[in-house]
Write an enzyme that holds these catalytic residues in place. Structure first.
Site, PDB file in Angstrom:
ATOM      1  NE  ARG A 191      -2.410  -0.890   3.623  1.00 33.26           N
ATOM      2  CZ  ARG A 191      -3.062  -0.635   4.755  1.00 33.26           C
ATOM      3  NH1 ARG A 191      -4.327  -0.268   4.709  1.00 33.26           N
ATOM      4  NH2 ARG A 191      -2.461  -0.740   5.916  1.00 33.26           N
ATOM      5  CG  HIS A 250       5.626  -0.667   2.982  1.00 32.81           C
ATOM      6  ND1 HIS A 250       4.721  -0.634   4.018  1.00 32.81           N
ATOM      7  CD2 HIS A 250       4.996  -0.099   1.915  1.00 32.81           C
ATOM      8  CE1 HIS A 250       3.584  -0.084   3.601  1.00 32.81           C
ATOM      9  NE2 HIS A 250       3.728   0.256   2.325  1.00 32.81           N
ATOM     10  N   GLY A 251       8.979  -2.285   5.329  1.00 35.11           N
ATOM     11  CA  GLY A 251      10.110  -3.124   5.689  1.00 35.11           C
ATOM     12  C   GLY A 251       9.678  -4.519   6.049  1.00 35.11           C
ATOM     13  CB  CYS A 300       7.422  -3.109   9.567  1.00 34.69           C
ATOM     14  SG  CYS A 300       5.915  -2.246  10.070  1.00 34.69           S
TER      15      CYS A 300
END
Length: 436
Positions: A191, A250-251, A300
């Site tokens: 997303r 994001h991670g 993350c």
């Protein structure tokens, strides 16, 4: 030093760091025996005027009972009357005695605590031998482990003199690269990260204020992230004192040997944090050898959600309960069992490649990191504010501990928690430049 005098110095630390001119005090401090030549040399080598002022005040707290009144007198002699009056006004009535004539002043030595029994003190016959007060044990009951408790530094214990400060006085101080991934390709199945531009703008302003050259790159694929990091490693940093890399994306969790986690490009392919740090290590970027390399990761570390644990009601703090909270995670790609890999061969008589690196994560490895789509991420919002309020007086590691504490008080959707943390391989204290 008397406890009340220490408190005066601590309460006026910001004014002292901002306004004190240490260069005009060194000769007198040496002459009066407040500091030794080695201590003065150590203070001089700590960096900028502000760094020297900060070190001087810290060392002053470790000296004898005459150090404070002598310091006031030396301030007046050097023309820094305003600071002397500020400190004098903070002293309790009757606590400051006039400094003794120069010929009668004993040379102040570092303070081991000398415990004197009542019988021994009665037999004391040498009048000029100073008797240091015994620090009495605190007989009040210990606070329960879930209470805030600040342990005072034992009287007479010297500061950690082996800890030096990084040189941070170049102008500009260094380069700061921000990679801000907001809009992800459909094939990535990730997303868009609403609110990330708020984080980016905050950090761009903050590190510009800390005298860094800030460059922002937006919506990079994995290969482009690597290209930007490679270009950064090939630049000449010899005129700078520090380098900062900030990743907003994001991670996920991946196998690693030193630094956990990975950061995604907008195409859905990731770059491990370990690889990100390698671009700037001592081998790959010689002009940054021995200089601090700082990495801030807002992503993350996995897909687990921390629901916290119950604390007494009086410990409860106001918490974030945002309906717009999102995470920066996708499902874990693999475990981090390689943390238990065997040790490497012993280091040579050089600095390790991973030295002078600090990686600050927005969340504990394996867990999600929360971001408010309207206000930005918990971690960046707190980091920005802590830097603004404390960079003039506190070192980076201390400030990151403040960030850890404050973010841990937040709560997403009234349930989920977040715990930032750092992998710290710095060898010295790091104080950012701030405007006087």
């Amino acid at each position: 030093m008397e406890e009340q005098h220490k408190k005066i110095l601590q309460q006026n630390r910001i004014n002292l760091v901002t306004d004190l001119d240490p260069s005009g005090l060194y000769d007198a401090l040496l002459r009066e025996g407040v500091f030794t030549q080695d201590m003065i040399d150590e203070i001089k080598s700590s960096g900028t005027r502000r760094d020297q002022a900060r070190e001087l005040v810290r060392d002053l707290e470790t000296r004898g009972s005459r150090a404070f009144p002598l310091f006031l007198e030396i301030l007046r002699e050097s023309g820094q009357q305003g600071l002397a009056e500020t400190l004098l006004n903070g002293a309790p009535p009757g606590q400051l005695q006039p400094a003794a004539p120069a010929g009668d002043r004993p040379v102040l030595q570092p303070l081991p605590i000398i415990t004197v029994s009542p019988m021994d003190s009665q037999k004391q016959s040498i009048k000029n031998t100073p008797i240091y007060p015994v620090e009495r044990p605190n007989k009040s009951p210990s606070p329960p482990p879930d209470k805030e408790y600040f342990k005072p530094r034992p009287q007479g214990r010297t500061r950690r003199d082996s800890l030096k400060c990084y040189k941070m006085d170049s102008s500009p101080c260094g380069l700061c690269l921000i990679i801000n991934n907001v809009e992800f390709k459909p094939e990535s199945q990730l997303r868009d990260r609403k609110g990330s531009c708020i984080d980016c703008n905050k950090l761009q302003r903050r590190f510009t204020a800390l005298n860094f050259i800030v460059e922002v790159k937006t919506n990079l694929k994995q290969k482009q992230i690597k290209q930007e990091l490679l270009a950064l490693s090939r630049r000449d940093h010899s005129l700078y004192d520090c380098c900062v890399v900030i990743m907003l994306s994001h991670g996920t969790e991946v196998n690693h040997r030193r630094f956990p986690g990975a950061v995604f490009g907008v195409d859905g392919d990731y770059v491990p944090v370990q690889a990100i740090t390698n671009y700037l290590n001592g081998e790959k970027c010689p002009s940054l050898q021995g200089k601090p390399k700082l990495f801030f990761i807002q992503a993350c570390g996995g897909d687990e959600k921390d629901i916290g644990f119950e604390v007494p009601s009086e410990e409860a703090q106001p918490s974030v309960d945002g309906e717009d909270d999102e995470t920066d995670a996708i499902p874990t790609s693999s475990s981090s069992d390689s943390l238990s890999t065997p040790d490497e061969v012993d280091a040579r008589t050089t600095l390790p490649n991973s030295s002078d690196i600090l990686v600050s994560y927005s969340t504990f490895p394996g867990y999600v990191s929360w971001r408010d789509t309207q206000a930005g991420s918990w971690y960046v919002e707190t980091l920005d504010r802590i830097l603004e309020e404390n960079a003039a007086t506190d070192d980076l590691v201390t400030m990151l501990m403040m960030v850890n504490h404050e973010v841990s008080q937040n709560s997403a959707k009234g349930l989920y928690k977040q715990m930032p943390g750092s992998f710290n391989f710095l060898r010295k204290l790091l104080y950012f430049q701030t405007s006087a």
